[in-house]
Design a protein around this motif. Structure first.
Motif, PDB file in Angstrom:
ATOM      1  N   THR A 216      -7.193   9.557  10.485  1.00 11.11           N
ATOM      2  CA  THR A 216      -8.539   8.439  11.652  1.00 11.11           C
ATOM      3  C   THR A 216      -8.286   7.355   9.690  1.00 11.11           C
ATOM      4  O   THR A 216      -7.373   7.481   8.981  1.00 11.11           O
ATOM      5  CB  THR A 216      -9.789   9.079  10.707  1.00 11.11           C
ATOM      6  N   ASP A 217      -8.597   5.780  10.740  1.00  9.43           N
ATOM      7  CA  ASP A 217      -9.270   4.797  10.101  1.00  9.43           C
ATOM      8  C   ASP A 217      -9.458   5.122   8.993  1.00  9.43           C
ATOM      9  O   ASP A 217      -8.922   3.980   8.195  1.00  9.43           O
ATOM     10  CB  ASP A 217      -9.316   3.536  10.897  1.00  9.43           C
ATOM     11  N   GLN A 218     -10.882   5.457   8.790  1.00  9.44           N
ATOM     12  CA  GLN A 218     -11.611   5.146   7.385  1.00  9.44           C
ATOM     13  C   GLN A 218     -10.701   6.547   6.851  1.00  9.44           C
ATOM     14  O   GLN A 218     -10.659   5.736   5.178  1.00  9.44           O
ATOM     15  CB  GLN A 218     -13.042   6.164   8.160  1.00  9.44           C
ATOM     16  N   ASP A 219      -9.489   7.519   7.037  1.00  5.37           N
ATOM     17  CA  ASP A 219      -9.040   8.349   6.067  1.00  5.37           C
ATOM     18  C   ASP A 219      -7.837   7.356   5.287  1.00  5.37           C
ATOM     19  O   ASP A 219      -7.561   6.767   4.567  1.00  5.37           O
ATOM     20  CB  ASP A 219      -8.067   9.403   6.672  1.00  5.37           C
ATOM     21  N   LEU A 220      -7.312   5.973   5.837  1.00  4.07           N
ATOM     22  CA  LEU A 220      -6.356   4.918   5.644  1.00  4.07           C
ATOM     23  C   LEU A 220      -6.824   4.265   4.827  1.00  4.07           C
ATOM     24  O   LEU A 220      -6.192   3.764   3.521  1.00  4.07           O
ATOM     25  CB  LEU A 220      -5.152   4.887   7.096  1.00  4.07           C
ATOM     26  N   TYR A 221      -8.008   3.976   4.906  1.00  2.00           N
ATOM     27  CA  TYR A 221      -9.016   2.635   4.405  1.00  2.00           C
ATOM     28  C   TYR A 221      -9.278   3.756   2.808  1.00  2.00           C
ATOM     29  O   TYR A 221      -8.753   3.290   2.249  1.00  2.00           O
ATOM     30  CB  TYR A 221      -9.947   2.261   5.094  1.00  2.00           C
ATOM     31  N   ARG A 222      -9.456   4.604   2.772  1.00  2.00           N
ATOM     32  CA  ARG A 222      -9.520   5.130   1.698  1.00  2.00           C
ATOM     33  C   ARG A 222      -8.272   5.339   1.225  1.00  2.00           C
ATOM     34  O   ARG A 222      -8.450   5.484  -0.900  1.00  2.00           O
ATOM     35  CB  ARG A 222      -9.826   7.042   2.022  1.00  2.00           C
ATOM     36  N   ILE A 223      -7.714   5.606   1.594  1.00  2.00           N
ATOM     37  CA  ILE A 223      -6.182   5.737   1.316  1.00  2.00           C
ATOM     38  C   ILE A 223      -6.029   4.968  -0.437  1.00  2.00           C
ATOM     39  O   ILE A 223      -5.524   5.157  -1.564  1.00  2.00           O
ATOM     40  CB  ILE A 223      -5.223   6.209   1.893  1.00  2.00           C
ATOM     41  N   PHE A 224      -5.911   3.566   0.339  1.00  2.00           N
ATOM     42  CA  PHE A 224      -5.014   2.325  -0.317  1.00  2.00           C
ATOM     43  C   PHE A 224      -6.474   1.814  -0.985  1.00  2.00           C
ATOM     44  O   PHE A 224      -5.611   0.969  -2.224  1.00  2.00           O
ATOM     45  CB  PHE A 224      -4.574   1.378  -0.157  1.00  2.00           C
ATOM     46  N   MET A 225      -7.138   1.973  -0.947  1.00  2.00           N
ATOM     47  CA  MET A 225      -8.559   1.728  -1.912  1.00  2.00           C
ATOM     48  C   MET A 225      -8.579   2.460  -3.035  1.00  2.00           C
ATOM     49  O   MET A 225      -9.748   2.907  -3.975  1.00  2.00           O
ATOM     50  CB  MET A 225      -9.992   1.696  -1.293  1.00  2.00           C
ATOM     51  N   THR A 226      -8.805   4.599  -2.933  1.00  2.00           N
ATOM     52  CA  THR A 226      -8.922   4.857  -4.152  1.00  2.00           C
ATOM     53  C   THR A 226      -7.156   5.178  -4.747  1.00  2.00           C
ATOM     54  O   THR A 226      -7.215   5.287  -6.117  1.00  2.00           O
ATOM     55  CB  THR A 226      -9.578   6.113  -3.574  1.00  2.00           C
ATOM     56  N   GLY A 227      -6.802   4.809  -3.998  1.00  2.00           N
ATOM     57  CA  GLY A 227      -5.038   4.881  -4.516  1.00  2.00           C
ATOM     58  C   GLY A 227      -4.863   6.963  -5.037  1.00  2.00           C
ATOM     59  O   GLY A 227      -5.401   7.309  -4.213  1.00  2.00           O
ATOM     60  N   LEU A 228      -3.481   6.634  -4.849  1.00  2.00           N
ATOM     61  CA  LEU A 228      -2.895   8.628  -4.103  1.00  2.00           C
ATOM     62  C   LEU A 228      -2.914   8.937  -6.488  1.00  2.00           C
ATOM     63  O   LEU A 228      -1.169   8.363  -6.683  1.00  2.00           O
ATOM     64  CB  LEU A 228      -1.797   8.680  -3.716  1.00  2.00           C
TER      65      LEU A 228
END
Length: 304
Positions: A216-228
Motif C-alpha cells: 500500500t501507499d502507507q507501506d511505502l511511506y513507512r519504508i523510507f521513513m523508518t528505513g530497512l
C-alpha cells in the motif's frame, strides 16, 4: 505364531496409549524428533519452540542466527533473530518493532525472499512463534519497542506532487542505488552490502506492485521513513518532512508497471526520468516563492 500375535497385540496396546500424547504434542507445536522444550520457557514459548523447529529451523537455524542448513542456498539470507534487527517495522530506525510488525511479516511473507506467508498457521500459533523468536535476543528483555511513526493523511495526487517527488528522488540521491528509472541499476548498486557485509541488491520498482514490507501507499511511506534496518536503505525521517514524503510515494508509483493515477498524470505532463548531471528541479512550492516575494515587496520610492 503365538509370538507374532503377542507382538502385534502389545504394539496395538502401546499405540493406543501413545497416540493421544503424540497428537497432543503435534497440536501444541512440539515436533517429533526434537528434544523436550527447555524448562525455563513459558508454556507459550514451549509451543512456539516446537513450531519453530518444525517450520523455521531449516533456514533460521537452531540458535536463531540465520545459519540453518538451507541458509547457504538462500539469497537474501535468513533473518538473524539474535540481533533483534528487523527490516519491516512501524517504529523508528534502530528500535525494536511492535509485535504486530513481526506478525504482519509472518502473515504477508517477504517478497523477493524465501520467507513465505504463514497464514496457514492459526493466529494463536503465530503468536506462539513470536514469543519463542524473542528468546533469541536479550534486547527483548532490556528494551521496549519504539513508538510507531505518525503517518499524515494521504493527499490527492496532483502533477505538482509528482514533480516535487521527482525533485526529492534526485535530491536524496535515490537514483544512485535504484537507478534513474527505478530498475535497481544505479551506479552504487553493485557495491551495496548489508550489515553483515554480504552483497545486497536494491529494489527494482519496475518489477511489480509489492514491496518487501507491503504494497500500500502507507507501506511505502513507512519504508523510507523508518528505513530497512540491516540494509543500506536508511531512514529519511530527518531529511524529509512528513507531508513531503507523500510526494516521493507518488513519484515512486510512476516507476512501477501498473496502470495507476500517478502514472497517468506523469504521462499527461510528460514527466521524464531525472538527469543526474542536472541540478534537481525546484519543487512547485519553491518555484512560487520568488514570485510571491516579488509581489509582496513594496514599490520602489523615487528620490527627488
Amino acid at each position: 505364531m503365538q509370538t507374532s500375535h503377542r507382538t502385534i497385540f502389545l504394539s496395538t496396546i502401546l499405540a493406543m496409549f501413545l497416540a493421544p500424547g503424540v497428537a497432543a504434542a503435534q497440536n501444541s507445536g512440539v515436533a517429533s524428533g526434537y528434544p523436550v522444550p527447555k524448562d525455563d520457557l513459558t508454556p507459550q514459548q514451549q509451543t512456539g519452540e516446537g513450531l519453530y523447529k518444525r517450520y523455521c529451523i531449516g533456514c533460521h537455524g537452531l540458535k536463531g542466527d540465520g545459519n540453518g542448513e538451507n541458509a547457504p542456498y538462500i539469497d537474501p539470507k535468513p533473518r538473524d533473530f539474535t540481533l533483534a534487527q528487523f527490516k519491516c517495522r512501524s517504529t523508528p530506525t534502530g528500535t525494536l518493532p511492535l509485535d504486530s510488525d513481526i506478525i504482519s511479516s509472518m502473515e504477508r511473507g517477504l517478497r523477493g525472499s524465501n520467507m513465505p506467508s504463514w497464514l496457514p498457521l492459526s493466529g494463536d500459533n503465530r503468536q506462539d512463534l513470536l514469543a519463542y523468536i524473542k528468546t533469541f535476543s536479550p534486547r527483548w528483555k532490556t528494551e521496549k519497542p519504539g513508538t510507531p511513526i505518525a503517518i499524515p493523511p494521504e493527499p490527492e495526487v496532483t502533477a505538482d506532487h509528482l514533480r516535487a517527488g521527482q525533485a526529492l528522488f534526485q535530491k536524496l540521491e535515490c537514483w544512485k542505488c535504484h537507478g534513474v528509472e527505478g530498475r535497481g541499476d544505479g551506479p552504487s548498486a553493485a557495491t551495496l552490502t548489508d550489515s553483515k557485509d554480504r552483497p545486497i541488491v536494491p529494489y527494482d520498482f519496475t518489477e511489480g506492485h509489492k514491496f518487501k514490507c507491503g504494497k500500500t501507499d502507507q507501506d511505502l511511506y513507512r519504508i523510507f521513513m523508518t528505513g530497512l534496518d540491516g540494509t543500506p536503505m536508511p531512514s529519511f525521517a530527518d531529511n524529509v518532512k512528513p507531508d513531503e514524503a507523500w510526494d516521493l510515494v507518488f513519484y515512486l508509483r510512476t516507476l512501477q508497471p501498473m496502470h495507476t493515477k500517478e502514472k497517468a498524470i506523469a504521462k499527461q505532463i510528460g514527466l521524464k526520468p531525472i538527469n543526474p548531471e542536472a541540478a534537481p528541479a525546484a519543487a512547485p512550492q519553491q518555484q512560487q516563492q520568488p514570485e510571491q516575494q516579488q509581489q509582496q515587496q513594496p514599490p520602489p520610492q523615487h528620490t527627488r
